[in-house]
Design a protein around this motif. Structure first.
Motif, PDB file in Angstrom:
ATOM      1  N   PHE A 159      -2.652   0.955   1.781  1.00 51.89           N
ATOM      2  CA  PHE A 159      -3.187  -0.409   1.938  1.00 51.89           C
ATOM      3  C   PHE A 159      -2.368  -1.455   1.188  1.00 51.89           C
ATOM      4  O   PHE A 159      -2.262  -2.598   1.610  1.00 51.89           O
ATOM      5  CB  PHE A 159      -4.662  -0.455   1.504  1.00 51.89           C
ATOM      6  N   TRP A 160      -1.758  -1.071   0.090  1.00 54.05           N
ATOM      7  CA  TRP A 160      -1.033  -2.091  -0.672  1.00 54.05           C
ATOM      8  C   TRP A 160       0.348  -2.358  -0.084  1.00 54.05           C
ATOM      9  O   TRP A 160       0.910  -3.425  -0.301  1.00 54.05           O
ATOM     10  CB  TRP A 160      -0.969  -1.743  -2.167  1.00 54.05           C
ATOM     11  N   PHE A 161       0.898  -1.428   0.714  1.00 55.20           N
ATOM     12  CA  PHE A 161       2.081  -1.747   1.523  1.00 55.20           C
ATOM     13  C   PHE A 161       1.673  -2.841   2.520  1.00 55.20           C
ATOM     14  O   PHE A 161       2.372  -3.816   2.734  1.00 55.20           O
ATOM     15  CB  PHE A 161       2.550  -0.537   2.345  1.00 55.20           C
ATOM     16  N   LYS A 162       0.496  -2.606   3.131  1.00 50.13           N
ATOM     17  CA  LYS A 162      -0.017  -3.545   4.149  1.00 50.13           C
ATOM     18  C   LYS A 162      -0.211  -4.932   3.534  1.00 50.13           C
ATOM     19  O   LYS A 162       0.219  -5.940   4.078  1.00 50.13           O
ATOM     20  CB  LYS A 162      -1.331  -2.982   4.704  1.00 50.13           C
ATOM     21  N   ASP A 163      -0.858  -4.977   2.373  1.00 48.62           N
ATOM     22  CA  ASP A 163      -1.086  -6.284   1.726  1.00 48.62           C
ATOM     23  C   ASP A 163       0.221  -7.035   1.505  1.00 48.62           C
ATOM     24  O   ASP A 163       0.310  -8.240   1.730  1.00 48.62           O
ATOM     25  CB  ASP A 163      -1.712  -6.086   0.333  1.00 48.62           C
ATOM     26  N   THR A 164       1.204  -6.314   1.023  1.00 52.82           N
ATOM     27  CA  THR A 164       2.474  -6.964   0.703  1.00 52.82           C
ATOM     28  C   THR A 164       3.122  -7.490   1.983  1.00 52.82           C
ATOM     29  O   THR A 164       3.697  -8.583   1.996  1.00 52.82           O
ATOM     30  CB  THR A 164       3.419  -5.975  -0.021  1.00 52.82           C
ATOM     31  N   LEU A 165       2.983  -6.722   3.069  1.00 49.79           N
ATOM     32  CA  LEU A 165       3.556  -7.172   4.347  1.00 49.79           C
ATOM     33  C   LEU A 165       2.793  -8.388   4.877  1.00 49.79           C
ATOM     34  O   LEU A 165       3.397  -9.365   5.330  1.00 49.79           O
ATOM     35  CB  LEU A 165       3.534  -6.030   5.371  1.00 49.79           C
ATOM     36  N   VAL A 166       1.459  -8.331   4.809  1.00 43.88           N
ATOM     37  CA  VAL A 166       0.654  -9.476   5.267  1.00 43.88           C
ATOM     38  C   VAL A 166       1.037 -10.723   4.472  1.00 43.88           C
ATOM     39  O   VAL A 166       1.204 -11.809   5.032  1.00 43.88           O
ATOM     40  CB  VAL A 166      -0.863  -9.177   5.120  1.00 43.88           C
ATOM     41  N   ASN A 167       1.201 -10.577   3.171  1.00 41.34           N
ATOM     42  CA  ASN A 167       1.574 -11.726   2.344  1.00 41.34           C
ATOM     43  C   ASN A 167       2.945 -12.282   2.729  1.00 41.34           C
ATOM     44  O   ASN A 167       3.259 -13.431   2.439  1.00 41.34           O
ATOM     45  CB  ASN A 167       1.590 -11.352   0.857  1.00 41.34           C
TER      46      ASN A 167
ATOM     47  N   THR B 250      -4.250  -9.953  -2.672  1.00 38.52           N
ATOM     48  CA  THR B 250      -3.850  -8.554  -2.798  1.00 38.52           C
ATOM     49  C   THR B 250      -5.039  -7.703  -3.224  1.00 38.52           C
ATOM     50  O   THR B 250      -5.801  -8.092  -4.100  1.00 38.52           O
ATOM     51  CB  THR B 250      -2.695  -8.438  -3.837  1.00 38.52           C
ATOM     52  N   SER B 251      -5.180  -6.542  -2.600  1.00 31.39           N
ATOM     53  CA  SER B 251      -6.256  -5.618  -2.962  1.00 31.39           C
ATOM     54  C   SER B 251      -6.034  -5.077  -4.374  1.00 31.39           C
ATOM     55  O   SER B 251      -4.933  -5.192  -4.912  1.00 31.39           O
ATOM     56  CB  SER B 251      -6.290  -4.453  -1.973  1.00 31.39           C
ATOM     57  N   PRO B 252      -7.061  -4.455  -4.941  1.00 27.95           N
ATOM     58  CA  PRO B 252      -7.034  -4.233  -6.395  1.00 27.95           C
ATOM     59  C   PRO B 252      -6.257  -3.010  -6.872  1.00 27.95           C
ATOM     60  O   PRO B 252      -6.726  -2.293  -7.738  1.00 27.95           O
ATOM     61  CB  PRO B 252      -8.519  -4.093  -6.722  1.00 27.95           C
ATOM     62  N   LEU B 253      -5.061  -2.748  -6.373  1.00 26.81           N
ATOM     63  CA  LEU B 253      -4.301  -1.611  -6.907  1.00 26.81           C
ATOM     64  C   LEU B 253      -4.045  -1.733  -8.421  1.00 26.81           C
ATOM     65  O   LEU B 253      -4.047  -0.734  -9.132  1.00 26.81           O
ATOM     66  CB  LEU B 253      -2.959  -1.421  -6.183  1.00 26.81           C
ATOM     67  N   PRO B 254      -3.839  -2.976  -8.921  1.00 28.34           N
ATOM     68  CA  PRO B 254      -3.633  -3.086 -10.364  1.00 28.34           C
ATOM     69  C   PRO B 254      -4.783  -2.530 -11.196  1.00 28.34           C
ATOM     70  O   PRO B 254      -4.622  -2.237 -12.366  1.00 28.34           O
ATOM     71  CB  PRO B 254      -3.497  -4.598 -10.581  1.00 28.34           C
ATOM     72  N   LEU B 255      -5.974  -2.399 -10.597  1.00 27.83           N
ATOM     73  CA  LEU B 255      -7.089  -1.842 -11.357  1.00 27.83           C
ATOM     74  C   LEU B 255      -6.947  -0.322 -11.424  1.00 27.83           C
ATOM     75  O   LEU B 255      -6.625   0.328 -10.430  1.00 27.83           O
ATOM     76  CB  LEU B 255      -8.412  -2.216 -10.692  1.00 27.83           C
ATOM     77  N   ASP B 256      -7.202   0.202 -12.589  1.00 29.41           N
ATOM     78  CA  ASP B 256      -7.000   1.633 -12.835  1.00 29.41           C
ATOM     79  C   ASP B 256      -7.670   2.528 -11.806  1.00 29.41           C
ATOM     80  O   ASP B 256      -7.061   3.450 -11.282  1.00 29.41           O
ATOM     81  CB  ASP B 256      -7.548   1.989 -14.227  1.00 29.41           C
ATOM     82  N   HIS B 257      -8.935   2.230 -11.511  1.00 30.77           N
ATOM     83  CA  HIS B 257      -9.668   3.148 -10.629  1.00 30.77           C
ATOM     84  C   HIS B 257      -9.075   3.125  -9.218  1.00 30.77           C
ATOM     85  O   HIS B 257      -8.976   4.157  -8.563  1.00 30.77           O
ATOM     86  CB  HIS B 257     -11.170   2.825 -10.610  1.00 30.77           C
ATOM     87  N   ALA B 258      -8.648   1.942  -8.748  1.00 27.89           N
ATOM     88  CA  ALA B 258      -8.061   1.846  -7.400  1.00 27.89           C
ATOM     89  C   ALA B 258      -6.749   2.602  -7.359  1.00 27.89           C
ATOM     90  O   ALA B 258      -6.435   3.315  -6.408  1.00 27.89           O
ATOM     91  CB  ALA B 258      -7.848   0.381  -7.032  1.00 27.89           C
ATOM     92  N   ARG B 259      -6.001   2.450  -8.418  1.00 26.09           N
ATOM     93  CA  ARG B 259      -4.706   3.110  -8.473  1.00 26.09           C
ATOM     94  C   ARG B 259      -4.864   4.635  -8.480  1.00 26.09           C
ATOM     95  O   ARG B 259      -4.164   5.354  -7.782  1.00 26.09           O
ATOM     96  CB  ARG B 259      -3.985   2.623  -9.737  1.00 26.09           C
ATOM     97  N   GLN B 260      -5.847   5.094  -9.263  1.00 23.92           N
ATOM     98  CA  GLN B 260      -6.047   6.544  -9.348  1.00 23.92           C
ATOM     99  C   GLN B 260      -6.555   7.117  -8.024  1.00 23.92           C
ATOM    100  O   GLN B 260      -6.150   8.191  -7.593  1.00 23.92           O
ATOM    101  CB  GLN B 260      -7.014   6.876 -10.476  1.00 23.92           C
ATOM    102  N   MET B 261      -7.443   6.338  -7.387  1.00 24.63           N
ATOM    103  CA  MET B 261      -7.978   6.817  -6.119  1.00 24.63           C
ATOM    104  C   MET B 261      -6.854   6.897  -5.078  1.00 24.63           C
ATOM    105  O   MET B 261      -6.716   7.886  -4.356  1.00 24.63           O
ATOM    106  CB  MET B 261      -9.080   5.865  -5.631  1.00 24.63           C
ATOM    107  N   ASP B 262      -6.045   5.868  -5.036  1.00 27.19           N
ATOM    108  CA  ASP B 262      -4.916   5.846  -4.096  1.00 27.19           C
ATOM    109  C   ASP B 262      -3.979   7.017  -4.369  1.00 27.19           C
ATOM    110  O   ASP B 262      -3.550   7.730  -3.452  1.00 27.19           O
ATOM    111  CB  ASP B 262      -4.176   4.512  -4.273  1.00 27.19           C
TER     112      ASP B 262
END
Ligand SMILES: CCCCC/C=C\CCC/C=C/CC(=O)SCCNC(=O)CCNC(=O)[C@H](O)C(C)(C)COP(=O)(O)OP(=O)(O)OC[C@H]1O[C@@H](n2cnc3c(N)ncnc32)[C@H](O)[C@@H]1OP(=O)(O)O
Length: 287
Positions: free
Chosen positions: A188-196, A264-276
């Protein structure tokens, strides 16, 4: 949000990321006394070469890992260490990323890292991919990709993680997030960066069809900002950088930070990053 904005003024986006939870503890405020002048100005490592011109404050990072600058765990680790050193160096305000290889900027993630590795190794690898994006997209430096060759998948992510993209005007060079063509899915964070970068509709088409764009087509959809002849890519990047550096750092950083926080979706947040990390490493393991 008020706190986030206050902190953004103080630390820049990297600082805000660390305030939100995580790893980037290398805002301009914390200059490590550990680096000698020589270390700060030039570092040569097997896969990456960095030259910092202290008179302009601009560093050029050259990827030099034949045959295709694929993003292996070793490569990503070196990349992040170099970025972190530059980030901590007060004299460095701008970063240009390019390749020493003919025809290839970066082939993206190293396929061999996604084949037959243990779950632990997959997790470590994916963490390094995340780290590369967080450090680059969240950098306090002005960043320009001087794309002097093809740049599929993770190579495209690296390019759109920069503030500005200059590509060699050669229709044989291609760029894009082509994951679906490989039967895999861009996170999803590849997608966010592309959308931006290119907007919603272009990103949707691009991702679902796994499109690779020739340099002229990439310019048409805004995936790159400028095309130049091969021999002018670095000089144009240097000229462009001087325009970016004419803007006061704090103003540019806050502006970027606000934009990213809202888009941008919350990848910077620890839990999102760990889940990803967990989801993707399981996917890679079972591919
Ligand atoms: C529902 C399922 C969900 C699953 C989710 C799982 C995972 C999610 C991960 C998603 C993210 C993925 C991002 C990626 O980056 S994936 C990598 C995608 N990369 C590519 O598709 C690029 C492939 N390469 C090329 O297109 C070309 O090589 C080129 C970069 C255009 C250069 O072309 P050319 O100059 O003609 O060179 P060659 O093709 O002959 O290659 C030379 C040499 O390099 C090896 N190689 C190429 N790419 C890679 C790579 N990415 N990793 C490792 N090695 C690579 C190639 O095999 C050749 O090697 P040999 O000389 O030994 O044959």
């Amino acid at each position: 949000m008020a706190n986030v904005l206050r902190n953004s003024a103080k630390f820049g986006f990297s600082g805000v990321l660390s305030q939100l939870s995580i790893h980037s503890r290398h805002g301009r405020e914390c200059v490590s006394p550990c680096f000698s002048l020589q270390q700060r100005n030039n570092s040569t490592s097997p896969k990456i070469k960095v030259d910092l011109d202290s008179s302009t404050g601009v560093a050029v990072l050259r990827m030099q890992s034949p045959p295709v600058n694929s993003l292996s765990l070793d490569f990503l680790t070196e990349f992040c260490i170099n970025l972190e050193k530059l980030e901590m160096d007060r004299s460095c305000r701008g970063l240009i990323i390019t390749s020493t290889l003919s025809k290839v900027f970066s082939a993206g993630l190293d396929i061999m890292e996604m084949y037959g590795k243990s779950p632990e190794r997959c997790g470590e690898f994916w963490k390094a991919v995340q780290e590369m994006w967080l450090k680059l997209y969240g950098s306090n430096m002005a960043t320009i990709a001087a794309i002097n060759g093809s740049s599929p998948a993770g190579g495209c992510l690296m390019s759109i993680g920069c503030d500005y993209r200059i590509m060699v005007d050669n229709p044989r060079y291609s760029i894009g997030l082509n994951e679906t063509q490989l039967g895999i899915v861009a996170p999803f964070w590849f997608k966010d960066t592309l959308v931006n970068t290119v907007g919603n509709r272009a990103a949707e088409l691009s991702l679902e069809l796994g499109l690779l764009y020739s340099a002229p087509d990439a310019l048409k959809i805004g995936l790159v900002d400028q095309l130049v002849p091969e021999d002018q890519v670095l000089s144009t990047a240097q000229d462009t950088m001087s325009k970016w550096l004419a803007i006061p750092d704090h103003a540019r950083q806050i502006d970027q930070c606000v934009y990213i926080i809202y888009n941008t979706s919350p990848l910077p947040l620890d839990h999102a990053r760990q889940m990803d990390q967990c989801v993707i490493s399981v996917c890679i393991y079972y591919i």
